[in-house]
Design a protein around this motif. Structure first.
Motif, PDB file in Angstrom:
ATOM      1  N   GLU A   1      29.765  36.657  27.760  1.00 59.43           N
ATOM      2  CA  GLU A   1      29.201  36.856  29.092  1.00 59.43           C
ATOM      3  C   GLU A   1      30.325  36.990  30.103  1.00 59.43           C
ATOM      4  OE1 GLU A   1      26.678  33.352  29.792  1.00 59.43           O
ATOM      5  OE2 GLU A   1      28.033  32.774  31.388  1.00 59.43           O
ATOM      6  N   GLU A   2      29.973  37.595  31.226  1.00 58.83           N
ATOM      7  CA  GLU A   2      30.937  37.732  32.309  1.00 58.83           C
ATOM      8  C   GLU A   2      30.186  37.814  33.631  1.00 58.83           C
ATOM      9  OE1 GLU A   2      33.147  41.485  32.604  1.00 58.83           O
ATOM     10  OE2 GLU A   2      31.642  42.398  31.312  1.00 58.83           O
ATOM     11  N   LYS A   3      30.900  37.474  34.695  1.00 58.81           N
ATOM     12  CA  LYS A   3      30.358  37.631  36.042  1.00 58.81           C
ATOM     13  C   LYS A   3      30.848  38.963  36.582  1.00 58.81           C
ATOM     14  CE  LYS A   3      29.796  32.803  37.057  1.00 58.81           C
ATOM     15  NZ  LYS A   3      30.074  31.694  37.944  1.00 58.81           N
ATOM     16  N   VAL A   4      29.939  39.685  37.219  1.00 61.56           N
ATOM     17  CA  VAL A   4      30.249  41.009  37.758  1.00 61.56           C
ATOM     18  C   VAL A   4      29.844  41.027  39.223  1.00 61.56           C
ATOM     19  CG1 VAL A   4      29.745  43.477  37.584  1.00 61.56           C
ATOM     20  CG2 VAL A   4      29.904  42.098  35.506  1.00 61.56           C
ATOM     21  N   GLN A   5      30.748  41.471  40.073  1.00 62.17           N
ATOM     22  CA  GLN A   5      30.445  41.623  41.500  1.00 62.17           C
ATOM     23  C   GLN A   5      30.051  43.059  41.796  1.00 62.17           C
ATOM     24  OE1 GLN A   5      33.717  40.087  43.904  1.00 62.17           O
ATOM     25  NE2 GLN A   5      32.377  38.366  44.375  1.00 62.17           N
ATOM     26  N   LEU A   6      29.020  43.198  42.595  1.00 63.03           N
ATOM     27  CA  LEU A   6      28.478  44.497  42.982  1.00 63.03           C
ATOM     28  C   LEU A   6      28.149  44.466  44.462  1.00 63.03           C
ATOM     29  CD1 LEU A   6      26.022  44.714  39.980  1.00 63.03           C
ATOM     30  CD2 LEU A   6      27.979  46.221  40.306  1.00 63.03           C
ATOM     31  N   PRO A   7      28.039  45.632  45.086  1.00 64.36           N
ATOM     32  CA  PRO A   7      27.627  45.654  46.491  1.00 64.36           C
ATOM     33  C   PRO A   7      26.188  45.168  46.653  1.00 64.36           C
ATOM     34  CG  PRO A   7      28.341  47.842  45.752  1.00 64.36           C
ATOM     35  CD  PRO A   7      28.324  46.949  44.554  1.00 64.36           C
ATOM     36  N   SER A   8      25.893  44.528  47.749  1.00 62.87           N
ATOM     37  CA  SER A   8      24.509  44.140  48.038  1.00 62.87           C
ATOM     38  C   SER A   8      23.622  45.369  47.962  1.00 62.87           C
ATOM     39  CB  SER A   8      24.401  43.521  49.426  1.00 62.87           C
ATOM     40  OG  SER A   8      25.052  42.273  49.430  1.00 62.87           O
ATOM     41  N   GLY A   9      22.439  45.200  47.426  1.00 60.41           N
ATOM     42  CA  GLY A   9      21.513  46.318  47.278  1.00 60.41           C
ATOM     43  C   GLY A   9      21.693  47.072  45.971  1.00 60.41           C
ATOM     44  N   ALA A  10      22.619  46.626  45.115  1.00 59.42           N
ATOM     45  CA  ALA A  10      22.862  47.300  43.838  1.00 59.42           C
ATOM     46  C   ALA A  10      21.652  47.163  42.919  1.00 59.42           C
ATOM     47  CB  ALA A  10      24.102  46.735  43.163  1.00 59.42           C
ATOM     48  N   SER A  11      21.511  48.136  42.039  1.00 55.87           N
ATOM     49  CA  SER A  11      20.414  48.157  41.073  1.00 55.87           C
ATOM     50  C   SER A  11      20.929  47.840  39.670  1.00 55.87           C
ATOM     51  CB  SER A  11      19.774  49.549  41.065  1.00 55.87           C
ATOM     52  OG  SER A  11      20.705  50.489  40.531  1.00 55.87           O
ATOM     53  N   VAL A  12      19.997  47.716  38.746  1.00 60.63           N
ATOM     54  CA  VAL A  12      20.381  47.535  37.348  1.00 60.63           C
ATOM     55  C   VAL A  12      21.235  48.716  36.890  1.00 60.63           C
ATOM     56  CG1 VAL A  12      19.498  47.382  34.983  1.00 60.63           C
ATOM     57  CG2 VAL A  12      18.373  46.104  36.816  1.00 60.63           C
ATOM     58  N   GLY A  13      20.877  49.928  37.283  1.00 64.86           N
ATOM     59  CA  GLY A  13      21.665  51.105  36.925  1.00 64.86           C
ATOM     60  C   GLY A  13      23.084  51.035  37.466  1.00 64.86           C
ATOM     61  N   ASP A  14      23.243  50.503  38.673  1.00 64.08           N
ATOM     62  CA  ASP A  14      24.587  50.323  39.238  1.00 64.08           C
ATOM     63  C   ASP A  14      25.388  49.336  38.399  1.00 64.08           C
ATOM     64  OD1 ASP A  14      24.024  52.054  41.411  1.00 64.08           O
ATOM     65  OD2 ASP A  14      23.194  50.384  42.571  1.00 64.08           O
ATOM     66  N   ALA A  15      24.733  48.274  37.942  1.00 64.87           N
ATOM     67  CA  ALA A  15      25.410  47.282  37.101  1.00 64.87           C
ATOM     68  C   ALA A  15      25.844  47.917  35.785  1.00 64.87           C
ATOM     69  CB  ALA A  15      24.489  46.091  36.848  1.00 64.87           C
ATOM     70  N   VAL A  16      24.980  48.716  35.183  1.00 67.82           N
ATOM     71  CA  VAL A  16      25.316  49.373  33.922  1.00 67.82           C
ATOM     72  C   VAL A  16      26.508  50.315  34.130  1.00 67.82           C
ATOM     73  CG1 VAL A  16      24.479  50.973  32.144  1.00 67.82           C
ATOM     74  CG2 VAL A  16      23.002  49.124  32.968  1.00 67.82           C
ATOM     75  N   ALA A  17      26.534  51.036  35.239  1.00 63.78           N
ATOM     76  CA  ALA A  17      27.671  51.917  35.533  1.00 63.78           C
ATOM     77  C   ALA A  17      28.962  51.121  35.678  1.00 63.78           C
ATOM     78  CB  ALA A  17      27.392  52.727  36.807  1.00 63.78           C
ATOM     79  N   GLU A  18      28.887  49.951  36.296  1.00 65.08           N
ATOM     80  CA  GLU A  18      30.071  49.107  36.451  1.00 65.08           C
ATOM     81  C   GLU A  18      30.526  48.569  35.091  1.00 65.08           C
ATOM     82  OE1 GLU A  18      33.163  46.928  38.469  1.00 65.08           O
ATOM     83  OE2 GLU A  18      32.114  48.823  38.733  1.00 65.08           O
ATOM     84  N   LEU A  19      29.591  48.234  34.219  1.00 64.31           N
ATOM     85  CA  LEU A  19      29.960  47.773  32.878  1.00 64.31           C
ATOM     86  C   LEU A  19      30.673  48.872  32.094  1.00 64.31           C
ATOM     87  CD1 LEU A  19      26.743  45.773  31.900  1.00 64.31           C
ATOM     88  CD2 LEU A  19      28.912  44.900  32.850  1.00 64.31           C
ATOM     89  N   ARG A  20      30.223  50.111  32.268  1.00 61.99           N
ATOM     90  CA  ARG A  20      30.912  51.247  31.635  1.00 61.99           C
ATOM     91  C   ARG A  20      32.351  51.349  32.140  1.00 61.99           C
ATOM     92  NH1 ARG A  20      27.518  54.836  29.105  1.00 61.99           N
ATOM     93  NH2 ARG A  20      25.326  54.566  29.563  1.00 61.99           N
ATOM     94  N   ARG A  21      32.535  51.124  33.430  1.00 63.13           N
ATOM     95  CA  ARG A  21      33.862  51.214  34.022  1.00 63.13           C
ATOM     96  C   ARG A  21      34.759  50.066  33.540  1.00 63.13           C
ATOM     97  NH1 ARG A  21      37.093  49.371  37.641  1.00 63.13           N
ATOM     98  NH2 ARG A  21      35.731  47.708  38.398  1.00 63.13           N
ATOM     99  N   LEU A  22      34.190  48.874  33.430  1.00 64.86           N
ATOM    100  CA  LEU A  22      34.970  47.705  33.035  1.00 64.86           C
ATOM    101  C   LEU A  22      35.365  47.723  31.559  1.00 64.86           C
ATOM    102  CD1 LEU A  22      32.984  44.929  34.928  1.00 64.86           C
ATOM    103  CD2 LEU A  22      35.284  45.755  35.464  1.00 64.86           C
ATOM    104  N   HIS A  23      34.532  48.344  30.726  1.00 66.66           N
ATOM    105  CA  HIS A  23      34.748  48.349  29.272  1.00 66.66           C
ATOM    106  C   HIS A  23      34.608  49.781  28.745  1.00 66.66           C
ATOM    107  CE1 HIS A  23      34.430  43.955  29.296  1.00 66.66           C
ATOM    108  NE2 HIS A  23      33.377  44.104  30.083  1.00 66.66           N
ATOM    109  N   PRO A  24      35.553  50.667  29.071  1.00 67.27           N
ATOM    110  CA  PRO A  24      35.377  52.095  28.788  1.00 67.27           C
ATOM    111  C   PRO A  24      35.499  52.514  27.325  1.00 67.27           C
ATOM    112  CG  PRO A  24      37.534  51.712  29.731  1.00 67.27           C
ATOM    113  CD  PRO A  24      36.794  50.404  29.807  1.00 67.27           C
ATOM    114  N   SER A  25      36.068  51.686  26.470  1.00 71.07           N
ATOM    115  CA  SER A  25      36.314  52.182  25.114  1.00 71.07           C
ATOM    116  C   SER A  25      35.082  52.133  24.216  1.00 71.07           C
ATOM    117  CB  SER A  25      37.489  51.450  24.471  1.00 71.07           C
ATOM    118  OG  SER A  25      37.237  50.062  24.448  1.00 71.07           O
ATOM    119  N   ASP A  26      34.496  50.968  23.999  1.00 69.99           N
ATOM    120  CA  ASP A  26      33.399  50.840  23.033  1.00 69.99           C
ATOM    121  C   ASP A  26      32.029  50.576  23.646  1.00 69.99           C
ATOM    122  OD1 ASP A  26      35.163  51.168  20.891  1.00 69.99           O
ATOM    123  OD2 ASP A  26      35.639  49.028  20.842  1.00 69.99           O
ATOM    124  N   LEU A  27      31.985  49.949  24.810  1.00 68.32           N
ATOM    125  CA  LEU A  27      30.699  49.524  25.365  1.00 68.32           C
ATOM    126  C   LEU A  27      29.783  50.672  25.802  1.00 68.32           C
ATOM    127  CD1 LEU A  27      28.971  47.035  25.884  1.00 68.32           C
ATOM    128  CD2 LEU A  27      30.003  46.884  28.151  1.00 68.32           C
TER     129      LEU A  27
END
Length: 86
Positions: A22-48
């Motif tokens: 698990e990890e904590k992820v910071q996002l702008p207020s008003g972010a959606s689940v899709g925004d979170a998924v996009a940030e996860l792609r950015r944070l873990h670009p190789s396999d995730l």
């Protein structure tokens, strides 16, 4: 700009691809689940990203089908890859 922090929990192959349970992820207020998924792609670009393409998501324990669903500070987002078996 204000932010919100969510806890992302990874299961099975998502855990292996992210390299953590698990990890904590910071996002702008008003972010959606899709925004979170996009940030996860950015944070873990190789396999995730490959796992995220097939994953299901739970937000605070409830299945999410609409990735435009807004997040709130302290939300828990579970990343569930497809499971084999029956």
């Amino acid at each position: 700009m204000s932010t919100l922090t969510i806890v992302v929990r990874y299961f099975a192959s998502a855990r292996a691809a992210a390299g953590e349970e698990e990890e904590k992820v910071q996002l702008p207020s008003g972010a959606s689940v899709g925004d979170a998924v996009a940030e996860l792609r950015r944070l873990h670009p190789s396999d995730l990203p490959r796992v995220l393409d097939a994953a299901s998501y739970l937000l605070d324990g409830f299945a999410v089908r609409d990735l435009t669903r807004p997040l709130h500070d302290g939300a828990e987002l579970d990343v569930l890859p497809p499971f084999a078996g029956g």
